[in-house]
Design a protein around this motif. Sequence first.
Motif, PDB file in Angstrom:
ATOM      1  N   GLN A 103     -15.821   4.489   1.013  1.00  0.00           N
ATOM      2  CA  GLN A 103     -14.919   3.720   1.856  1.00  0.00           C
ATOM      3  C   GLN A 103     -15.651   2.509   2.434  1.00  0.00           C
ATOM      4  OE1 GLN A 103     -12.684   5.968   4.736  1.00  0.00           O
ATOM      5  NE2 GLN A 103     -12.821   7.846   3.512  1.00  0.00           N
TER       6      GLN A 103
ATOM      7  N   ALA B 292      -3.390   7.111   1.369  1.00  0.00           N
ATOM      8  CA  ALA B 292      -3.949   6.218   0.356  1.00  0.00           C
ATOM      9  C   ALA B 292      -5.389   6.606   0.026  1.00  0.00           C
ATOM     10  CB  ALA B 292      -3.871   4.773   0.837  1.00  0.00           C
ATOM     11  N   ILE B 293      -6.180   6.911   1.063  1.00  0.00           N
ATOM     12  CA  ILE B 293      -7.574   7.326   0.847  1.00  0.00           C
ATOM     13  C   ILE B 293      -7.620   8.626   0.041  1.00  0.00           C
ATOM     14  CG2 ILE B 293      -9.640   8.191   2.008  1.00  0.00           C
ATOM     15  CD1 ILE B 293      -9.404   5.212   2.212  1.00  0.00           C
TER      16      ILE B 293
ATOM     17  N   LEU C  15       0.834  -1.205   0.000  1.00  0.00           N
ATOM     18  CA  LEU C  15       0.000   0.000   0.000  1.00  0.00           C
ATOM     19  C   LEU C  15       0.866   1.251   0.000  1.00  0.00           C
ATOM     20  CD1 LEU C  15      -2.812   1.259   0.122  1.00  0.00           C
ATOM     21  CD2 LEU C  15      -2.700   1.099   2.626  1.00  0.00           C
TER      22      LEU C  15
ATOM     23  N   ARG D  55      -7.520   0.298  -3.659  1.00  0.00           N
ATOM     24  CA  ARG D  55      -8.810   0.135  -2.977  1.00  0.00           C
ATOM     25  C   ARG D  55      -8.881  -1.205  -2.252  1.00  0.00           C
ATOM     26  NH1 ARG D  55     -11.265   2.647  -7.749  1.00  0.00           N
ATOM     27  NH2 ARG D  55     -11.747   0.571  -8.522  1.00  0.00           N
TER      28      ARG D  55
ATOM     29  N   THR E 170       0.912   3.949  -3.117  1.00  0.00           N
ATOM     30  CA  THR E 170       0.567   5.333  -2.805  1.00  0.00           C
ATOM     31  C   THR E 170       1.659   6.278  -3.276  1.00  0.00           C
ATOM     32  OG1 THR E 170      -0.708   4.604  -0.859  1.00  0.00           O
ATOM     33  CG2 THR E 170      -0.051   6.926  -0.946  1.00  0.00           C
TER      34      THR E 170
ATOM     35  N   VAL F 192      -6.524  -1.091   0.803  1.00  0.00           N
ATOM     36  CA  VAL F 192      -7.060  -0.296   1.914  1.00  0.00           C
ATOM     37  C   VAL F 192      -8.050  -1.129   2.721  1.00  0.00           C
ATOM     38  CG1 VAL F 192      -8.586   1.639   2.474  1.00  0.00           C
ATOM     39  CG2 VAL F 192      -6.662   1.978   0.929  1.00  0.00           C
TER      40      VAL F 192
ATOM     41  N   TYR G 219      -5.964  -3.421   4.772  1.00  0.00           N
ATOM     42  CA  TYR G 219      -5.203  -2.639   5.745  1.00  0.00           C
ATOM     43  C   TYR G 219      -6.086  -2.176   6.895  1.00  0.00           C
ATOM     44  CZ  TYR G 219      -1.624   0.733   7.290  1.00  0.00           C
ATOM     45  OH  TYR G 219      -0.675   1.413   8.001  1.00  0.00           O
ATOM     46  N   ASP G 220      -7.326  -1.796   6.604  1.00  0.00           N
ATOM     47  CA  ASP G 220      -8.249  -1.389   7.657  1.00  0.00           C
ATOM     48  C   ASP G 220      -8.508  -2.540   8.633  1.00  0.00           C
ATOM     49  OD1 ASP G 220      -8.438   1.129   6.681  1.00  0.00           O
ATOM     50  OD2 ASP G 220     -10.493   0.968   5.941  1.00  0.00           O
TER      51      ASP G 220
ATOM     52  N   ARG H 229      -2.606   5.262   5.803  1.00  0.00           N
ATOM     53  CA  ARG H 229      -3.974   4.972   5.401  1.00  0.00           C
ATOM     54  C   ARG H 229      -4.658   6.226   4.848  1.00  0.00           C
ATOM     55  NH1 ARG H 229      -9.730   5.890   6.781  1.00  0.00           N
ATOM     56  NH2 ARG H 229     -10.755   3.921   6.274  1.00  0.00           N
TER      57      ARG H 229
END
Length: 610
Positions: free
Chosen positions: A599, A582-583, A429, A478, A433, A481, A484-485, A579
Motif C-alpha cells: 500500500q 478496494a484494498i 473506484l 491501485r 471494485t 486507491v 482516493y487516499d 477504500r
Amino acid sequence: MTIESQRMRVMADRRQWGDRIPDKVPYTNGSQSPFSSSPAPSVSSPPAVSPPQTVCGNHEDHAVHMEVGHRSRATDDQDRRSPSLGLTSRSSGSPESLAAQIDASLSPSSSQPNGIVTMDSTRNWSLERILNQAPNFYAVDRVSATSDASSLTDAITDHEREGLPLVIEGVHKHPEWSQHVFTLDEFGNGTSPDINVRNVHDWTDSTLPLKDFIAKCRTSSVVKEDGETERFYGKDAECPKSWERCLQSGKIVPEILLSKRSGDIFQHLPDNPNATIETLMCYLGIGDTCTPCHKDLCASSGQNLMCYTERDGSSFWFMTESSSAPAVAEYFKGLGQELDHENYIISIQELANAPFNVYVVQQKLGDMVLVPPRSCHQVVNTGGITVKTSWSRMTLRGLSVAYHYELPIYRRVCRPETYRVKSTIYYTLASLTRKFEMVHNRQAIPTQVNTNSSGLPSHISREMTLGVSVDTLVKDMRQLVTLYDLILVEEYETDASIREKTASKYLTAPTSVTSPDAFVCDFCAGDIFQSFFECRNCCDADGEPCHLCPGCYVEGRNCACGGMEPMQNRDFEQLITLRNKAIQAINTYESSCHRVYEQPFNLLYFFWFL
C-alpha cells in the motif's frame, strides 16, 4: 447553491483567489475572519473581465525561460520556409527581433501581395503561409480514418501518451458515413430550435432562433468587413440524436475514442442529474469567428470532428503539447493575461515569440482533431459555415493530472470545475471494485492456483466479459486507491461529533440540493466532496444556504451572520468502507498471482495519529 446557479453567477463575475466576496452577494461577509476578531486584510477587487483581446503588434517577451522538448521533423519540412521570408533560427536573435523579421517580411509589398497574416482576419490565410512564420510552428501529424484498426489505435495511443495533437482525416469517406444524415437540415431537425450565440465584435452572449442564425451566416461575408458590428458564433448546441447514433456506434469513430466506453472514465458515473456529465456538443461558425486560447476541462481528452461545411469552410487550430501547459500559463502572465480565464485571443506574433512549440492544423470536412490533456489551443474559423461535433473523455492519467495540477488552478481563478474530479475518483473506484467482486464471486479464487504463461491464475481469463482485462482493472484500482487516499486525508475531520453531521440529515425544503453531488463552494465554485461549512440562516434569493469549502473559510470568507458550521457531505465510515473493499480486492488478486501488494499509504495509522 446548485451547480448551475453557481456556474452562471461565477461566469458572470470572475474573481481571483484571494479576492473578497463581492458585496452584491447578499449572504456573504468577506472581511471577517472566523479565527480572530480582527478583520482580514483588504484585497482590492479585480477589474471587470474585458472581452477577448486581439493584439497584433509586438510584445516584450516576459516569458519564463523553460527547456521545452523540440520534436524533430523531416529535412524537407525544415527547408519549406521560403528564403524570401528571411527568417533565422530562434537561437540567432531575441524573440523581439524575430517578430520584427516576421513583420518586415510579411508587410504588404509587391513581393508579398497578400500582406501580413494576423488574427484580425483570416483573409488570404493558408496553412503553409502560417507554418512559414516561425521556427516553433509545426504541422500536426495525420492518420487516415480508413487505416486498419490496429494502426489507428497505435497512433492514437502513442500521441496521447506523448501529449501531442493528432488529426484523423477522411472520416467522411468512411464506408459507414451517412451523407444524408450529416446535413444542416438534419441538424436543424434534431436539435433545439434556438441556439446560444456569441457576437465576436463585443463578446456578448445571446440566443437566436437557429433558422435566423443560419440565415445570417449564409448572407454574411466570410471575412470581417469595415463597419461590421455583428458576427455570430454558435456554441454548446445540442447534438442531434441521429448524429450521435452514427458517431457513437463504433463503426465510424474508433472504439477507444467513444464517449463513456472503455477509454472513458466517465462511464463509471452514476445515472443521476448531478453526477452525469454531458460532453457531446456542436459548434457552428463562419469565417473570422473564433474561440480564445484555452484548455479542455480538468485535463480531459478532446475529440472534435468537422461534420459539415459550406463555401470551403474550415478551421485553423493553434495547439500546444500537454507538457507545455505551465510554460503557456507563465507566458500569458508575461502578457498580462490569465490563461484559465479563457478571454484572450493570442496573436500569431505572440505565438511566434513563445518559448514552446505551436502545432498548427487546418481542419477540413471529415477531419477529427484529437486534443491531448492540458493542450492549450485556439480555434479560428475561415470560409463559410462549419459545424463541428465535440466530446470529451477522461482517462485515468488525466484524472490524476486534474487532481494534482488543474484543481489548484481552478480554485485560484474561481472557476467551476464541471467535471467533478474527486467525485469521479470516488465513483470510478466503487465501480471497478464492484466489477472485480462480480468476477471473484462468479468463481472464488482458491488459495493454491495454477498460473498460465502470463502469470495469471489459469481459471481467470485475461479478457473479462465485462470488457476489460483483470490485470488492467486491478492496475487501475491501485492508481485510484492512491488518489482516493489523498482525498480522504484532505477531507478527514478529527472531531467525531462533526463527522456525524452529514448533509443528508439536514436536507429540507426549500433547498433544491438533494444529492451529495450537488454542492459547490459559493465563492471559488470548487466541488464540495466531503468537508464544508454551511449557514442555513443566510440564504440567497432562491433559498439556497451559503456553502463554503474549507480553503475559502480559512482564508477569511464567512456568511453575513458569521454563524457557519462545519458539515460533512457523506458518511465518512462509508468512504472508509469503500477504500477497504478496494484494498481487499487488490490483495486477493495479487495473492492469487503470488505477488504482494504494498500500500502506498498507511491510512489507518494516519487517522490513529490524528
